[in-house]
Design a protein around this motif. Structure first.
Motif, PDB file in Angstrom:
ATOM      1  N   LEU A  27       0.831  -1.193   0.000  1.00  0.00           N
ATOM      2  CA  LEU A  27       0.000   0.000   0.000  1.00  0.00           C
ATOM      3  C   LEU A  27       0.875   1.257   0.000  1.00  0.00           C
ATOM      4  O   LEU A  27       0.657   2.189  -0.790  1.00  0.00           O
ATOM      5  N   MET A  28       1.886   1.258   0.855  1.00  0.00           N
ATOM      6  CA  MET A  28       2.820   2.394   0.928  1.00  0.00           C
ATOM      7  C   MET A  28       3.560   2.570  -0.400  1.00  0.00           C
ATOM      8  O   MET A  28       3.748   3.679  -0.882  1.00  0.00           O
ATOM      9  N   GLN A  29       3.979   1.451  -0.997  1.00  0.00           N
ATOM     10  CA  GLN A  29       4.717   1.518  -2.264  1.00  0.00           C
ATOM     11  C   GLN A  29       3.854   2.111  -3.378  1.00  0.00           C
ATOM     12  O   GLN A  29       4.332   2.927  -4.162  1.00  0.00           O
ATOM     13  N   PHE A  30       2.587   1.708  -3.433  1.00  0.00           N
ATOM     14  CA  PHE A  30       1.687   2.267  -4.447  1.00  0.00           C
ATOM     15  C   PHE A  30       1.535   3.773  -4.236  1.00  0.00           C
ATOM     16  O   PHE A  30       1.520   4.545  -5.184  1.00  0.00           O
ATOM     17  N   GLY A  31       1.437   4.174  -2.970  1.00  0.00           N
ATOM     18  CA  GLY A  31       1.334   5.596  -2.651  1.00  0.00           C
ATOM     19  C   GLY A  31       2.576   6.362  -3.052  1.00  0.00           C
ATOM     20  O   GLY A  31       2.496   7.463  -3.593  1.00  0.00           O
ATOM     21  N   ASP A  32       3.737   5.750  -2.805  1.00  0.00           N
ATOM     22  CA  ASP A  32       5.004   6.408  -3.138  1.00  0.00           C
ATOM     23  C   ASP A  32       5.196   6.553  -4.649  1.00  0.00           C
ATOM     24  O   ASP A  32       5.922   7.419  -5.110  1.00  0.00           O
ATOM     25  N   ARG A  33       4.540   5.679  -5.414  1.00  0.00           N
ATOM     26  CA  ARG A  33       4.681   5.737  -6.879  1.00  0.00           C
ATOM     27  C   ARG A  33       3.714   6.718  -7.532  1.00  0.00           C
ATOM     28  O   ARG A  33       3.790   6.963  -8.724  1.00  0.00           O
ATOM     29  N   ALA A  70      -4.126  12.500  -8.289  1.00  0.00           N
ATOM     30  CA  ALA A  70      -4.428  12.930  -6.925  1.00  0.00           C
ATOM     31  C   ALA A  70      -3.171  12.873  -6.073  1.00  0.00           C
ATOM     32  O   ALA A  70      -2.190  12.228  -6.435  1.00  0.00           O
ATOM     33  N   SER A  71      -3.252  13.551  -4.950  1.00  0.00           N
ATOM     34  CA  SER A  71      -2.161  13.499  -3.989  1.00  0.00           C
ATOM     35  C   SER A  71      -2.736  13.716  -2.598  1.00  0.00           C
ATOM     36  O   SER A  71      -3.843  14.216  -2.453  1.00  0.00           O
ATOM     37  N   SER A  72      -1.971  13.304  -1.604  1.00  0.00           N
ATOM     38  CA  SER A  72      -2.386  13.505  -0.223  1.00  0.00           C
ATOM     39  C   SER A  72      -1.163  13.762   0.627  1.00  0.00           C
ATOM     40  O   SER A  72      -0.063  13.328   0.297  1.00  0.00           O
ATOM     41  N   ASP A  73      -1.385  14.459   1.731  1.00  0.00           N
ATOM     42  CA  ASP A  73      -0.267  14.698   2.654  1.00  0.00           C
ATOM     43  C   ASP A  73      -0.054  13.508   3.587  1.00  0.00           C
ATOM     44  O   ASP A  73       0.921  13.447   4.306  1.00  0.00           O
ATOM     45  N   ILE A  77      -3.140   7.331   3.133  1.00  0.00           N
ATOM     46  CA  ILE A  77      -4.216   7.788   2.250  1.00  0.00           C
ATOM     47  C   ILE A  77      -3.712   7.836   0.805  1.00  0.00           C
ATOM     48  O   ILE A  77      -4.428   7.466  -0.122  1.00  0.00           O
ATOM     49  N   ARG A  78      -2.465   8.271   0.631  1.00  0.00           N
ATOM     50  CA  ARG A  78      -1.888   8.309  -0.721  1.00  0.00           C
ATOM     51  C   ARG A  78      -1.934   6.922  -1.350  1.00  0.00           C
ATOM     52  O   ARG A  78      -2.275   6.764  -2.516  1.00  0.00           O
ATOM     53  N   GLY A  79      -1.609   5.900  -0.563  1.00  0.00           N
ATOM     54  CA  GLY A  79      -1.654   4.527  -1.063  1.00  0.00           C
ATOM     55  C   GLY A  79      -3.064   4.103  -1.446  1.00  0.00           C
ATOM     56  O   GLY A  79      -3.292   3.519  -2.511  1.00  0.00           O
TER      57      GLY A  79
END
Length: 134
Positions: A27-33, A70-73, A77-79
């Motif tokens: 999940l974190m990796q998807f958010g980071d990408r 989209a983006s999030s702080d 949530i980003r993921g």
């Protein structure tokens, strides 16, 4: 309704994950990408209301199909937003209205990650997508 190719690939990845910790890492990796939004796009007009975290969303219609960014702080949530984008990008307005958000995250094995506030936030993002597409 068939899944977009990238969504189907993500689903496979999550379903092959061994347990909760690995899914959380994915999940974190998807958010980071997630490609970053420009500062110009991170404006009040693009902010999604109803999220505890700050989430910005922009959408563009290309040949009858929607492409959202989209983006999030917040990293988590980003993921979640990244996975939602995989599910909706390339859909037309009608298909977009048929997206079942709880079902999608359930298939990914991420329902546990959806606290009521996160769930409300993601629903607000999907609602905003439908407003843009409407």
């Amino acid at each position: 309704m068939s899944l977009p190719v990238e969504a189907a690939e993500a689903l496979q990845t999550f379903q092959n994950a061994a347990g909760w910790e690995q899914r959380a890492r994915l999940l974190m990796q998807f958010g980071d990408r997630l490609p970053p939004l420009s500062d110009a796009d991170k404006c009040e007009a693009n902010r999604v209301h109803g999220c505890e975290s700050q989430v910005w969303l922009v959408g563009e219609l290309r040949d009858g199909h929607w492409q959202f960014a989209a983006s999030s702080d917040a990293r988590m949530i980003r993921g979640l937003v990244a996975l939602l984008l995989l599910r909706v990008n390339g859909l037309n307005a009608e298909e977009l209205q048929q997206v079942d958000l709880p079902d999608w995250f359930n298939q990914l094995g991420l329902s546990r990650q959806l606290s009521p506030s996160r769930s409300n936030g993601l629903n607000a993002v999907l609602k905003r997508m439908n407003e843009l597409a409407g």
